[in-house]
Scaffold this motif. Structure first.
Motif, PDB file in Angstrom:
ATOM      1  N   LEU B 108       0.853  -1.180   0.000  1.00 46.35           N
ATOM      2  CA  LEU B 108       0.000   0.000   0.000  1.00 46.35           C
ATOM      3  C   LEU B 108       0.888   1.229   0.000  1.00 46.35           C
ATOM      4  O   LEU B 108       1.674   1.438   0.914  1.00 46.35           O
ATOM      5  N   ASP B 109       0.735   2.043  -1.030  1.00 39.04           N
ATOM      6  CA  ASP B 109       1.618   3.183  -1.154  1.00 39.04           C
ATOM      7  C   ASP B 109       0.894   4.504  -0.998  1.00 39.04           C
ATOM      8  O   ASP B 109       1.494   5.495  -0.666  1.00 39.04           O
ATOM      9  N   LEU B 110      -0.379   4.499  -1.292  1.00 37.80           N
ATOM     10  CA  LEU B 110      -1.099   5.760  -1.343  1.00 37.80           C
ATOM     11  C   LEU B 110      -2.466   5.557  -0.749  1.00 37.80           C
ATOM     12  O   LEU B 110      -3.152   4.596  -1.053  1.00 37.80           O
ATOM     13  N   VAL B 111      -2.846   6.484   0.132  1.00 38.47           N
ATOM     14  CA  VAL B 111      -4.194   6.451   0.678  1.00 38.47           C
ATOM     15  C   VAL B 111      -4.879   7.734   0.263  1.00 38.47           C
ATOM     16  O   VAL B 111      -4.482   8.822   0.687  1.00 38.47           O
ATOM     17  N   LEU B 134     -12.682   5.280  -0.822  1.00 37.45           N
ATOM     18  CA  LEU B 134     -11.260   5.197  -0.490  1.00 37.45           C
ATOM     19  C   LEU B 134     -10.500   4.732  -1.716  1.00 37.45           C
ATOM     20  O   LEU B 134     -10.903   3.768  -2.374  1.00 37.45           O
ATOM     21  N   LEU B 136      -7.081   3.160  -2.620  1.00 40.53           N
ATOM     22  CA  LEU B 136      -5.855   2.553  -2.116  1.00 40.53           C
ATOM     23  C   LEU B 136      -4.924   2.339  -3.301  1.00 40.53           C
ATOM     24  O   LEU B 136      -5.255   1.625  -4.238  1.00 40.53           O
ATOM     25  N   LEU B 138      -1.893   0.624  -4.769  1.00 39.48           N
ATOM     26  CA  LEU B 138      -1.027  -0.514  -4.472  1.00 39.48           C
ATOM     27  C   LEU B 138       0.125  -0.524  -5.451  1.00 39.48           C
ATOM     28  O   LEU B 138      -0.073  -0.423  -6.658  1.00 39.48           O
ATOM     29  N   VAL B 150      -7.231   0.800  -6.232  1.00 41.45           N
ATOM     30  CA  VAL B 150      -8.367   0.013  -5.762  1.00 41.45           C
ATOM     31  C   VAL B 150      -9.353   0.988  -5.154  1.00 41.45           C
ATOM     32  O   VAL B 150      -9.021   1.718  -4.216  1.00 41.45           O
ATOM     33  N   PHE B 151     -10.558   1.042  -5.699  1.00 37.18           N
ATOM     34  CA  PHE B 151     -11.568   1.957  -5.183  1.00 37.18           C
ATOM     35  C   PHE B 151     -12.573   1.179  -4.360  1.00 37.18           C
ATOM     36  O   PHE B 151     -13.150   0.220  -4.832  1.00 37.18           O
ATOM     37  N   VAL B 152     -12.779   1.614  -3.140  1.00 40.43           N
ATOM     38  CA  VAL B 152     -13.741   0.947  -2.275  1.00 40.43           C
ATOM     39  C   VAL B 152     -14.692   1.994  -1.728  1.00 40.43           C
ATOM     40  O   VAL B 152     -14.262   3.058  -1.311  1.00 40.43           O
TER      41      VAL B 152
END
Lengths: 205, 179
Positions: B108-111, B134, B136, B138, B150-152
């Motif tokens: 995980l590199d970016l939030v 969110l 994320l 990766l 990754v969109f959640v």
């Protein structure tokens, strides 16, 4: 008369046209129970229990009950879809449908009073959405030794997320990033609370 | 054969002539051969030094022992001293960088996040339902340029559940281990 119902933008469907006839025999309590059950149905929530209770109470004939529920459902669903419907206009429509005055007040308040409880909409009625988390697991590892370092002692977190669109994501989260993730999540929660407690945007209902 | 520097020659004139006739080589070919071999050996010597540095990192050697080991493989004392001093100042950073670079297939590199207010859907108008998305980012181990997004999506309750799930236990253990 029924042609002038503005909620439907034209001719009202058959069950709505006949609604007044079937409502005539109801008492106010039954009507309000039916209204709350139908409101839940419009939001996609489960209302079978309450409807079953009403129909088994024997206060309404089965035929009347079915027609009344169908008519109310169509009416409320259409009314709740229109963003700019004003209460007076809706009341006029109900009069045009020949609903009796006291029932008009009940039905009208059902539509215009429930606007704030919009948080309970079931997921199917939310419209298109992005993926949601279906399953979430994590574990904490400590790398004791690696090929580059004999004493590493570095903790890290491994997360596995299964999303509702079927993808499975497995990734490592460095501790620093985990703190950042948690901080951001709590920030969003705080903002959500603020929005729900008081209207940040002054939206005229 | 032998350890050489640029100036020395491994073989005397006579020995070179003997090699020349024995291997059936021309003079310049022989010199080429000798130079290549000595180059390879120098590389091996450098490789010994590289090995040593890797060992220094792996075992977290003290500067003094590093200097000693360098002298043992015939590095001159002044140079060994310089190496030891540079190691003394740079070691903590290098070790920390390696520690944090523990590999994994996805990291995980970016939030990133976005908070939206849902105003209406096709089924219902006049909503005020907040929901968050969110992002994320990766990073895969081999592709260091591009992040996989990754969109959640979360509504309020989902986000609360997520927060509680990543809650006290994980954070507590991490902090204990870091200190």
């Amino acid at each position: 008369m029924a042609d002038a119902v503005s909620v439907f933008g034209g001719r009202a469907p058959a069950e709505v046209q006949q609604l007044a006839k079937h409502l005539r025999n109801l008492d106010r309590d039954t009507l309000s129970q039916m209204l709350s059950a139908v409101l839940r149905a419009v939001d996609g929530l489960d209302c079978r229990e309450s409807l079953r209770l009403i129909s088994e109470s024997g206060l309404v004939s089965e035929d009347s009950f079915n027609h009344a529920v169908a008519g109310l459902y169509a009416l409320l669903k259409e009314a709740l879809c229109l963003p700019s419907l004003r209460q007076e206009v809706f009341n006029e429509d109900l009069r045009a449908l020949r609903v009796s005055e006291e029932f008009i007040a009940d039905v009208s308040s059902a539509v215009f009073g429930s606007r704030q409880t919009s948080i309970n909409i079931s997921d199917t009625h939310r419209g298109p959405t992005l993926a949601k988390i279906q399953d979430f697991k994590w574990r904490v590892d400590v790398a004791i030794s690696t090929s580059s370092l004999s004493r590493a002692l570095q903790p890290s977190i491994l997360m596995q997320m299964k999303l509702s669109d079927g993808h499975l994501h497995r990734f490592e989260v460095p501790v620093v990033k985990f703190q950042e993730l948690r901080y951001n999540v709590s920030l969003i929660l705080k903002e959500m609370n603020d929005i729900e407690k008081r209207s940040i945007l002054r939206i005229q209902d | 054969m032998l350890c050489v520097t640029q100036e020395e020659r491994s073989f005397s004139e006579e020995e070179e002539e003997k090699l020349q006739s024995g291997l059936s080589l021309e003079k310049h070919t022989l010199h080429l051969l000798l130079e290549t071999l000595s180059f390879i050996l120098e590389q091996n010597q450098n490789q010994n030094q590289n090995e040593l540095y890797c060992q220094a990192v792996y075992h977290n050697l003290k500067p003094a022992s590093l200097r000693q080991q360098l002298e043992n493989i015939s590095v001159q004392p002044e140079k060994a001293e310089v190496f030891a001093q540079v190691w003394a100042s740079a070691a903590p950073d290098v070790l920390q960088k390696i520690r944090l670079g523990i590999f994994a297939p996805n990291k995980l590199d970016l939030v990133g996040w976005q908070l939206n207010l849902q105003m209406a859907t096709s089924a219902r108008s006049r909503l005020k339902a907040p929901h968050a998305v969110l992002n994320l980012g990766l990073r895969t181990e081999d592709d260091t340029e591009r992040l996989q997004d990754v969109f959640v999506e979360f509504n309020h309750q989902d986000l609360l559940d997520f927060y509680n799930q990543t809650g006290a236990p994980g954070v507590f253990e991490c902090e204990v281990l870091m200190n």
